[in-house]
Design a protein around this motif. Structure first.
Motif, PDB file in Angstrom:
ATOM      1  N   ILE A   1       0.835  -1.205   0.000  1.00  0.00           N
ATOM      2  CA  ILE A   1       0.000   0.000   0.000  1.00  0.00           C
ATOM      3  C   ILE A   1       0.872   1.258   0.000  1.00  0.00           C
ATOM      4  N   MET A   2       1.950   1.254   0.764  1.00  0.00           N
ATOM      5  CA  MET A   2       2.836   2.418   0.812  1.00  0.00           C
ATOM      6  C   MET A   2       3.560   2.628  -0.511  1.00  0.00           C
ATOM      7  N   VAL A   3       3.899   1.538  -1.214  1.00  0.00           N
ATOM      8  CA  VAL A   3       4.522   1.674  -2.539  1.00  0.00           C
ATOM      9  C   VAL A   3       3.555   2.351  -3.504  1.00  0.00           C
ATOM     10  N   PHE A   4       2.297   1.912  -3.499  1.00  0.00           N
ATOM     11  CA  PHE A   4       1.303   2.548  -4.362  1.00  0.00           C
ATOM     12  C   PHE A   4       1.134   4.026  -4.004  1.00  0.00           C
ATOM     13  N   GLN A   5       1.145   4.323  -2.715  1.00  0.00           N
ATOM     14  CA  GLN A   5       1.008   5.718  -2.291  1.00  0.00           C
ATOM     15  C   GLN A   5       2.189   6.557  -2.775  1.00  0.00           C
ATOM     16  N   ASN A   6       3.405   6.048  -2.635  1.00  0.00           N
ATOM     17  CA  ASN A   6       4.588   6.787  -3.071  1.00  0.00           C
ATOM     18  C   ASN A   6       4.591   6.989  -4.585  1.00  0.00           C
ATOM     19  N   ARG A   7       4.188   5.965  -5.326  1.00  0.00           N
ATOM     20  CA  ARG A   7       4.133   6.104  -6.783  1.00  0.00           C
ATOM     21  C   ARG A   7       3.088   7.128  -7.202  1.00  0.00           C
ATOM     22  N   SER A   8       1.948   7.109  -6.523  1.00  0.00           N
ATOM     23  CA  SER A   8       0.902   8.090  -6.838  1.00  0.00           C
ATOM     24  C   SER A   8       1.380   9.504  -6.541  1.00  0.00           C
ATOM     25  N   ALA A   9       2.068   9.687  -5.403  1.00  0.00           N
ATOM     26  CA  ALA A   9       2.590  11.007  -5.062  1.00  0.00           C
ATOM     27  C   ALA A   9       3.660  11.444  -6.059  1.00  0.00           C
ATOM     28  N   ALA A  10       4.494  10.501  -6.509  1.00  0.00           N
ATOM     29  CA  ALA A  10       5.534  10.839  -7.488  1.00  0.00           C
ATOM     30  C   ALA A  10       4.919  11.271  -8.811  1.00  0.00           C
ATOM     31  N   ARG A  11       3.878  10.571  -9.252  1.00  0.00           N
ATOM     32  CA  ARG A  11       3.212  10.964 -10.502  1.00  0.00           C
ATOM     33  C   ARG A  11       2.597  12.346 -10.385  1.00  0.00           C
ATOM     34  N   GLU A  12       2.023  12.653  -9.223  1.00  0.00           N
ATOM     35  CA  GLU A  12       1.433  13.977  -9.040  1.00  0.00           C
ATOM     36  C   GLU A  12       2.504  15.062  -9.073  1.00  0.00           C
ATOM     37  N   ARG A  13       3.656  14.786  -8.466  1.00  0.00           N
ATOM     38  CA  ARG A  13       4.749  15.775  -8.500  1.00  0.00           C
ATOM     39  C   ARG A  13       5.269  15.978  -9.916  1.00  0.00           C
ATOM     40  N   GLU A  14       5.389  14.890 -10.682  1.00  0.00           N
ATOM     41  CA  GLU A  14       5.832  14.995 -12.067  1.00  0.00           C
ATOM     42  C   GLU A  14       4.836  15.814 -12.897  1.00  0.00           C
ATOM     43  N   GLY A  15       3.539  15.561 -12.669  1.00  0.00           N
ATOM     44  CA  GLY A  15       2.522  16.317 -13.377  1.00  0.00           C
ATOM     45  C   GLY A  15       2.564  17.798 -13.047  1.00  0.00           C
ATOM     46  N   ALA A  16       2.818  18.099 -11.763  1.00  0.00           N
ATOM     47  CA  ALA A  16       2.901  19.497 -11.356  1.00  0.00           C
ATOM     48  C   ALA A  16       4.112  20.183 -11.988  1.00  0.00           C
ATOM     49  N   LEU A  17       5.226  19.456 -12.100  1.00  0.00           N
ATOM     50  CA  LEU A  17       6.410  20.037 -12.725  1.00  0.00           C
ATOM     51  C   LEU A  17       6.204  20.283 -14.211  1.00  0.00           C
ATOM     52  N   ILE A  18       5.489  19.367 -14.873  1.00  0.00           N
ATOM     53  CA  ILE A  18       5.223  19.535 -16.300  1.00  0.00           C
ATOM     54  C   ILE A  18       4.351  20.761 -16.548  1.00  0.00           C
ATOM     55  N   VAL A  19       3.328  20.904 -15.677  1.00  0.00           N
ATOM     56  CA  VAL A  19       2.427  22.064 -15.817  1.00  0.00           C
ATOM     57  C   VAL A  19       3.195  23.352 -15.542  1.00  0.00           C
TER      58      VAL A  19
END
Length: 214
Positions: free
Chosen positions: A196-214
């Motif tokens: 569950i924590m791995v999924f949470q970290n991956r989800s947070a990483a994707r959100e950070r990547e999306g924010a950087l792209i924007v």
């Protein structure tokens, strides 16, 4: 109706309602077990009395004595005793969602499901992961409801690992076997929590990547 409920939760009554939802969480498991033994009693229990009164049932279910129903009785007590925690967490999470996001989405023609999936879920995703993790661990190591309601019966239909370990420790004095069961349960809980924590970290990483792209 939805607006009325939302308004009720924003008034002073919200504190009282939160307390009512959270009350089962702080009740001692012994008190909760006695309460649910009364409620689920096959002869005088409140649930069977209601069923008999509403539907005229001559033979009401034996919630704690039927192997097919006992596990659901245990689940009902577990959900009742744990429901206050996610309710309080999600109420706090929803309180920090900016209402202007919903207003903007409504002006753009988004329906309630679109607003929920595109605004609410992403905003409360951290709380969702926390609730999933804690509730999953609580379900895996459940002991109190089984001990108070069924003692692992009938016919071992509610014999969960934690209670089975307890039986071997204190009932059969098989310390090694009981310790092995407890150790395996701890490993399973650790694995599930890690996933569950791995999924949470991956989800947070994707959100950070999306924010950087924007």
């Amino acid at each position: 109706p939805r607006q009325g409920v939302a308004l009720l939760f924003r008034t002073r009554a919200s504190s009282f309602l939160r307390a009512c939802y959270y009350l089962p969480q702080i009740l001692p498991v012994g008190v909760a077990g006695i309460l649910w033994n009364w409620i689920l009693n096959s002869q005088t229990g409140a649930i069977n009395r209601i069923l008999a009164g509403l539907f005229g049932m001559d033979k009401t279910p034996d919630w704690l004595g039927d192997p097919d129903l006992a596990i659901y009785a245990v689940m009902l007590m577990l959900v009742w005793s744990q429901i206050g925690y996610p309710v309080v967490i999600f109420m706090s999470a929803l309180g920090r969602v900016d209402p202007e996001l919903y207003e903007a989405a409504s002006l753009d023609g988004a329906g309630w499901w679109r607003r929920f999936s595109a605004i609410t879920l992403p905003q409360i995703k951290p709380e969702i992961f926390v609730v999933v993790l804690t509730c999953t661990v609580a379900a895996l190591k459940v002991f109190g409801p089984v001990y108070m309601l069924t003692k692992g019966g009938p016919q071992s239909s509610t014999l969960v690992p934690s209670y089975y370990s307890y039986i071997n420790f204190f009932g059969k004095s098989q310390i090694g076997y009981g310790a092995a069961i407890a150790s395996v349960l701890a490993i399973v809980i650790a694995i599930v929590a890690s996933v569950i924590m791995v999924f949470q970290n991956r989800s947070a990483a994707r959100e950070r990547e999306g924010a950087l792209i924007v």
